[in-house]
Design a protein around this motif. Structure first.
Motif, PDB file in Angstrom:
ATOM      1  N   VAL A  63     -24.087  49.624  48.421  1.00 22.53           N
ATOM      2  CA  VAL A  63     -24.123  50.826  49.261  1.00 22.53           C
ATOM      3  C   VAL A  63     -23.222  51.863  48.590  1.00 22.53           C
ATOM      4  O   VAL A  63     -22.130  51.528  48.137  1.00 22.53           O
ATOM      5  N   VAL A  64     -23.679  53.095  48.500  1.00 19.30           N
ATOM      6  CA  VAL A  64     -22.848  54.155  47.931  1.00 19.30           C
ATOM      7  C   VAL A  64     -22.588  55.215  48.999  1.00 19.30           C
ATOM      8  O   VAL A  64     -23.513  55.655  49.689  1.00 19.30           O
ATOM      9  N   ILE A  65     -21.322  55.573  49.121  1.00 22.33           N
ATOM     10  CA  ILE A  65     -20.882  56.524  50.142  1.00 22.33           C
ATOM     11  C   ILE A  65     -20.318  57.760  49.457  1.00 22.33           C
ATOM     12  O   ILE A  65     -19.537  57.655  48.499  1.00 22.33           O
ATOM     13  N   GLY A 250     -28.561  52.931  49.735  1.00 22.34           N
ATOM     14  CA  GLY A 250     -28.427  51.560  50.215  1.00 22.34           C
ATOM     15  C   GLY A 250     -28.121  51.400  51.687  1.00 22.34           C
ATOM     16  O   GLY A 250     -27.716  50.313  52.117  1.00 22.34           O
ATOM     17  N   ILE A 251     -28.384  52.427  52.498  1.00 24.72           N
ATOM     18  CA  ILE A 251     -28.070  52.279  53.925  1.00 24.72           C
ATOM     19  C   ILE A 251     -28.862  51.133  54.541  1.00 24.72           C
ATOM     20  O   ILE A 251     -28.430  50.517  55.520  1.00 24.72           O
ATOM     21  N   SER A 256     -30.240  47.208  58.431  1.00 20.89           N
ATOM     22  CA  SER A 256     -31.135  46.078  58.726  1.00 20.89           C
ATOM     23  C   SER A 256     -30.363  44.784  58.974  1.00 20.89           C
ATOM     24  O   SER A 256     -30.972  43.719  59.100  1.00 20.89           O
ATOM     25  N   LEU A 257     -29.047  44.862  59.061  1.00 18.57           N
ATOM     26  CA  LEU A 257     -28.281  43.648  59.379  1.00 18.57           C
ATOM     27  C   LEU A 257     -28.605  43.188  60.802  1.00 18.57           C
ATOM     28  O   LEU A 257     -28.901  44.007  61.676  1.00 18.57           O
ATOM     29  N   PRO A 258     -28.507  41.891  61.056  1.00 19.02           N
ATOM     30  CA  PRO A 258     -28.737  41.411  62.424  1.00 19.02           C
ATOM     31  C   PRO A 258     -27.772  42.083  63.395  1.00 19.02           C
ATOM     32  O   PRO A 258     -26.613  42.323  63.059  1.00 19.02           O
ATOM     33  N   ARG A 259     -28.273  42.409  64.558  1.00 18.20           N
ATOM     34  CA  ARG A 259     -27.421  43.019  65.575  1.00 18.20           C
ATOM     35  C   ARG A 259     -26.455  41.975  66.127  1.00 18.20           C
ATOM     36  O   ARG A 259     -26.825  40.810  66.336  1.00 18.20           O
ATOM     37  N   GLY A 260     -25.220  42.404  66.376  1.00 15.72           N
ATOM     38  CA  GLY A 260     -24.227  41.498  66.946  1.00 15.72           C
ATOM     39  C   GLY A 260     -24.515  41.228  68.412  1.00 15.72           C
ATOM     40  O   GLY A 260     -25.005  42.117  69.120  1.00 15.72           O
TER      41      GLY A 260
ATOM     42  N   ASP B  99     -36.818  52.946  56.931  1.00 14.96           N
ATOM     43  CA  ASP B  99     -35.496  53.184  57.498  1.00 14.96           C
ATOM     44  C   ASP B  99     -35.416  54.536  58.186  1.00 14.96           C
ATOM     45  O   ASP B  99     -35.957  55.530  57.693  1.00 14.96           O
ATOM     46  N   ASN B 100     -34.715  54.556  59.309  1.00 17.35           N
ATOM     47  CA  ASN B 100     -34.510  55.798  60.071  1.00 17.35           C
ATOM     48  C   ASN B 100     -35.836  56.425  60.475  1.00 17.35           C
ATOM     49  O   ASN B 100     -35.941  57.646  60.599  1.00 17.35           O
TER      50      ASN B 100
END
Lengths: 340, 340
Positions: A63-65, A250-251, A256-260, B99-100
């Protein structure tokens, strides 16, 4: 015909099987056709590279910010640079994924010592006010949401002007539900409010924006606990939490991570957390390995045409242009630069 | 203090460790405290139950969709009922995750024959116009976005009224960038435009709304290819594509799917697709197994207080209420009903 389903509705993706140019270009086509001079390189010094542990199939997850530039680079950003330089996030994790809201990362143990020298930033810094912006907010660079003809129509006038020039002198900037004016500055979506203070403005919680988790006021967070917006823009957080940047690449590895399943979307077990291998300033990487990106200048004619097209979809898929757009539905085009 | 990070920013989740009541309730607390009379049961005949194949860990993935009621239940909804009755989606798959934007499902082969008797619905049906709504749109039931005091402030008045009654006679409904008026009707977010046609209105592409994929105009789609919004509300699709419902349960099973790497987020291989085991009308299930949900009446005083609190966060986490909210940032509260 499968690929045509909702095809032109996608903004930044070229039609899959575009065998001939569309009669009226889509927003993504306008951006893709923008001349090189309209693209602005993002400084490596403003990029953070976050490497999550590889996914279940062994695929890397980078991921790039992009950190915000002046005048939006308040004390939190200095803290974040120090945290990255100290490799502080290495071995931490993504701890919270709340659907239609945020993905949040940091130290799940809450026991890891912070580097020394971090600033404590006051709440007043959620809003910027500097003289340099006065000219802009007093009419030189108008805000945009509605097209000229739509603004005129809503104001009860019908001058029949169907032009695309939403930045023309006749354009009426529109408020949105959260602020008296919204616009773009140096490639970022911002709100303006100079009724009380000249040049007062602040960045917006749009999709992909990165902010600083905090405890109750007057705490403003150090920058060690960060989140990214992954749903409908939570604009009620504007001016209530610090924004420091946005994800430019890379968002999907976060969204797409599993929701907590815990309260507020926190993961309930260690095993659920996504390990962060490292977060680095791009300038720490060898030059050849640094990610490189450009954004479409929001002062450019290309961006004006792009934004107007977002607000007035006339490409073939659409039958009725909206006549306006939410500023968070006008994502600033960003593209990778291939190494030469 | 981990759970306090961004705590009150979450709308529908109660504070994790609320040992004493907050001085001013959050929107979620207002909804949770609403009396039983303010909750309206969703008819089983309006629910679809979608079962994806279990995830990699063998966990079931159930999604429940509510179809729109009259006057928004146009021909597509009849088609969807027929497709569900024919078990047409069984063995199809989720084929696209952008995405989005949207998650889309249907027959990836595009060769599966449709049941007979599906309606071809004209584009005019994207917008509803019926006499019954005339009274509502002419002032009886005002739209809401801004609180009374904020609307007054923006209109240049400062009457010092800090009241919560955003539906009071002094309230000024606000346009948004996409429509001259937005409001709620029967639990759904809609836009109104009665300038040209009395009672003209249409549903909105908010997060979680379900729509009908289509090819180029004048095609309007049959309803066999469906999508759900998983990002910033793509309101430019309003009146350009049919909306037919919303996900009321399990959206995380769709929104957290891996993003497709093909054009428009389509999966490029069969293996990436998420298999759909079945989609059933809830009425096909034995009574005891039917999912049951309620929504908070958008005509209720509880909803008015909830919506005002969304637009003016005064619960402890917040330092500055926004004074307004995007209608898609006022999700209608929906809750499961436990079997007795």
């Amino acid at each position: 015909m499968r690929h045509l389903l909702l095809a032109a509705a996608a903004s930044l993706v070229l039609p899959a099987y575009a065998e001939e140019p569309a009669p009226i270009p889509s927003p993504g086509e306008i951006a893709a056709a923008a001349p090189a001079k309209d693209w602005i390189a993002i400084a490596a010094s403003d990029l953070l590279v976050m490497d999550l542990a590889p996914d279940a199939k062994g695929k890397p997850r980078r991921v790039v910010i992009q950190l915000m530039p002046a005048p939006f680079s308040q004390g939190w950003i200095g803290n974040i640079r120090k945290l990255a330089a100290a490799h502080w996030w290495d071995g931490t994790s993504v701890n919270r994924v709340q659907d239609n809201y945020v993905v949040q990362w940091g130290d799940a143990t809450e026991k890891k010592a912070l580097p020394s020298g971090l600033a404590t930033v006051p709440e007043s810094e959620y809003v910027v006010s500097d003289p340099a912006s006065k000219e802009m907010t007093s009419g030189g660079k108008p805000a945009m949401v509605l097209s000229k003809d739509e603004a005129a129509r809503r104001a009860g006038r019908t001058d029949g002007d169907q032009g695309l020039d939403i930045y023309g002198s006749g354009f009426e900037p529109a408020a949105d539900a959260y602020a008296p004016r919204v616009t773009f500055e140096s490639g970022w979506p911002i709100s303006l409010d100079d009724r009380n203070l000249p040049g007062q403005r602040w960045p917006l919680h749009c999709y992909g924006m990165v902010g600083v988790g905090r405890n109750m006021s007057p705490d403003t967070g150090s920058g060690a606990e960060l989140y990214v917006v992954i749903g409908q823009a939570p604009r009620h957080l504007d001016r209530n939490i610090a924004l420091v940047g946005r994800v430019v690449h890379g968002i999907e590895h976060l969204s797409s991570l599993p929701r907590g399943t815990g309260g507020l979307g926190f993961y309930e077990t260690e095993a659920e957390r996504a390990p962060i291998m490292s977060i680095r300033a791009a300038t720490e990487l060898p030059v050849a390995e640094r990610p490189r990106f450009e954004y479409l200048s929001t002062d450019s004619e290309s961006f004006r045409r792009y934004a107007d097209a977002r607000a007035n979809r006339r490409d073939p898929f659409f039958i009725r242009p909206a006549g306006g757009a939410d500023i968070c539905n006008i994502p600033v085009p960003i593209r990778p630069v291939e190494a030469k």
